[in-house]
Motif scaffolding. Structure first.
Motif, short mmCIF file in Angstrom:
data_model
loop_
_atom_site.label_atom_id
_atom_site.label_comp_id
_atom_site.label_asym_id
_atom_site.label_seq_id
_atom_site.Cartn_x
_atom_site.Cartn_y
_atom_site.Cartn_z
N GLN A 97 0.84 -1.19 0.00
CA GLN A 97 0.00 0.00 0.00
C GLN A 97 0.87 1.24 0.00
N GLY A 98 0.53 2.19 -0.87
CA GLY A 98 1.26 3.44 -0.94
C GLY A 98 0.42 4.61 -0.49
N PHE A 99 1.09 5.64 0.04
CA PHE A 99 0.39 6.85 0.42
C PHE A 99 1.36 8.03 0.43
N ARG A 100 0.78 9.20 0.47
CA ARG A 100 1.53 10.45 0.56
C ARG A 100 0.99 11.23 1.75
N ASP A 135 -5.32 13.01 6.83
CA ASP A 135 -3.87 13.10 6.95
C ASP A 135 -3.10 12.47 5.80
N ILE A 136 -3.73 11.54 5.07
CA ILE A 136 -3.00 10.73 4.09
C ILE A 136 -3.75 10.72 2.77
N THR A 137 -3.01 10.78 1.69
CA THR A 137 -3.56 10.52 0.36
C THR A 137 -3.17 9.11 -0.05
N ALA A 138 -4.13 8.23 -0.14
CA ALA A 138 -3.87 6.85 -0.53
C ALA A 138 -3.74 6.78 -2.05
N VAL A 139 -2.67 6.18 -2.53
CA VAL A 139 -2.43 6.15 -3.97
C VAL A 139 -2.63 4.77 -4.58
N THR A 160 7.15 12.97 -2.24
CA THR A 160 7.64 11.85 -1.44
C THR A 160 6.48 10.91 -1.12
N TYR A 161 6.69 9.64 -1.38
CA TYR A 161 5.66 8.63 -1.15
C TYR A 161 6.20 7.56 -0.21
N THR A 177 7.60 -0.97 8.92
CA THR A 177 8.68 -0.40 8.12
C THR A 177 8.09 0.34 6.92
N LEU A 178 8.42 1.60 6.79
CA LEU A 178 8.00 2.39 5.65
C LEU A 178 9.14 2.49 4.64
N GLN A 179 8.85 2.17 3.40
CA GLN A 179 9.81 2.36 2.32
C GLN A 179 9.51 3.71 1.66
N THR A 180 10.53 4.55 1.56
CA THR A 180 10.36 5.88 0.98
C THR A 180 10.78 5.88 -0.49
N MET A 181 9.96 6.50 -1.31
CA MET A 181 10.28 6.60 -2.73
C MET A 181 10.03 8.03 -3.20
N GLN A 182 11.05 8.65 -3.76
CA GLN A 182 10.93 9.99 -4.29
C GLN A 182 10.46 9.94 -5.74
#
Length: 369
Positions: A97-100, A135-139, A160-161, A177-182
């Protein structure tokens, strides 16, 4: 009423959804993914029709191999449509699951919202999903099992996602654990071609799907959230001849803390597309075995904490891979106001206490049984 009794172990229990009564009948774990909420996205991304349908600039592809040890993502991708080709070898599957983060929100606050949204107390769950919506935009993301690789294509603008395996939220003592992706640069890809559309909507105040009754898995589905809450789109195989009425009857019984008289589901696993915020889209391509499936959303209602599927957001569809176009005939689903739906009130409140959580809501029944 006698509560359902389940036999579910530690990590598997943490992965169950609201319909865990299925596992009660089969003594096997059920996996699906939570759906996350978020703010409205840029208008151009809300309507892929705004893009010229050239389809010559293909989406970037990110291969995501998920395991109990985690997963990795590239540190950076270009803005545009990005395809997450997700696989796993783990029998219980995984949930990408991804979010911003919305303006002013920290990672800690976002995770606090999500953990609250997965509470086994429905009022807490409702408060959590409401907070996360702000608080979050779910992508989007992918629910994946070993038998069915899932490709989900997501429009990402610069920023940043964060991505996570949502199942970690349900593992006691496990640090998420959050994986960060620019994502960098100008949005530089055309809307990918799609063959059919699944619409997440609201009818007379109730969450619903609008989808063709037959979906061609040889093609790609555009999933569009036209509602005011977060929704996911996951598929679970049902037995031959099962109707939406039978699925709703099952949910009704579980919701009223009764043992179902029958099990409409032919399996415990699920696969499909993760949660997207209102106004967003994602594209799904996968190839599960042909058959009848229930298209479902288990995101909790932001007022009651009850999973949307229990409120009628499910639709039995036929999945098959065929050559050529498939007719866009609309499927059924439970009609708004249908008396076969869950009875609201004390029975539903008790069901929520039993069931709860954010999309992996089957866990609640296991915990409370």
């Amino acid at each position: 009423m006698t509560p359902l009794h389940l036999s579910i172990s530690g990590r598997d229990q943490a992965r169950l959804r609201a319909a865990a009564a299925i596992a009660a009948l089969t003594a096997l774990p059920v996996l699906s993914l939570a759906a996350l909420p978020g703010a409205a996205h840029a208008a151009a991304l809300r309507s892929p029709a705004l893009y010229a349908p050239r389809h010559d600039r293909q989406p970037q592809t990110v291969n995501v191999a998920m395991s109990n040890s985690g997963f990795t993502l590239p540190a950076q991708v270009n803005a545009g449509f990005v395809t997450f080709a997700t696989t796993t070898a783990d029998p219980t599957g995984h949930a990408l699951q991804g979010f911003r983060l919305n303006a002013g929100v920290t990672q800690a606050k976002a995770l606090q919202d999500l953990k609250q949204a997965t509470s086994t107390t429905p009022s807490v769950s409702a408060a959590g999903i409401t907070a996360a919506t702000k608080d979050i935009t779910a992508v989007g993301g992918a629910t994946v099992d070993p038998a069915t690789p899932v490709q989900v294509t997501i429009p990402l603008t610069a920023g940043t996602y964060y991505f996570l395996d949502f199942n970690q939220l349900f593992t006691p003592g496990h640090q998420v654990t959050l994986q960060t992706m620019q994502v960098t640069g100008a949005f530089d890809s055309d809307t990918p071609a799609h063959d059919q559309e699944i619409v997440q909507t609201t009818v007379n105040g109730r969450p619903r799907f609008t989808a063709p009754s037959t979906l061609n898995t040889a093609g790609t589905f555009l999933i569009s959230n036209q509602a005011d809450e977060i929704h996911e789109a996951v598929f679970q195989r049902v037995n031959p001849g099962v109707t939406d009425t039978a699925v709703q009857t099952f949910f009704n019984a579980v919701g009223q803390n009764q043992k179902p008289t029958g099990n409409p589901f032919a399996e415990q696993g699920m696969r499909g597309a993760g949660g997207i915020s209102p106004g967003r889209t994602e594209l799904l391509h996968f190839s599960p075995p042909a058959g009848s499936y229930s298209l479902e959303c288990f995101v909790p209602d932001d007022k009651t904490g009850v999973p949307h599927a229990f409120l009628g957001m499910h639709q039995v569809v036929a999945l098959s891979a065929v050559n050529g176009p498939v007719g866009a005939g609309r499927g059924g689903g439970v009609r708004a106001g249908d008396t076969r739906e869950l009875a609201l009130g004390a029975g539903l409140t008790a069901a929520a206490a039993l069931l709860g959580g954010l999309a992996l809501l089957r866990r609640r029944a296991a915990a409370k049984a």
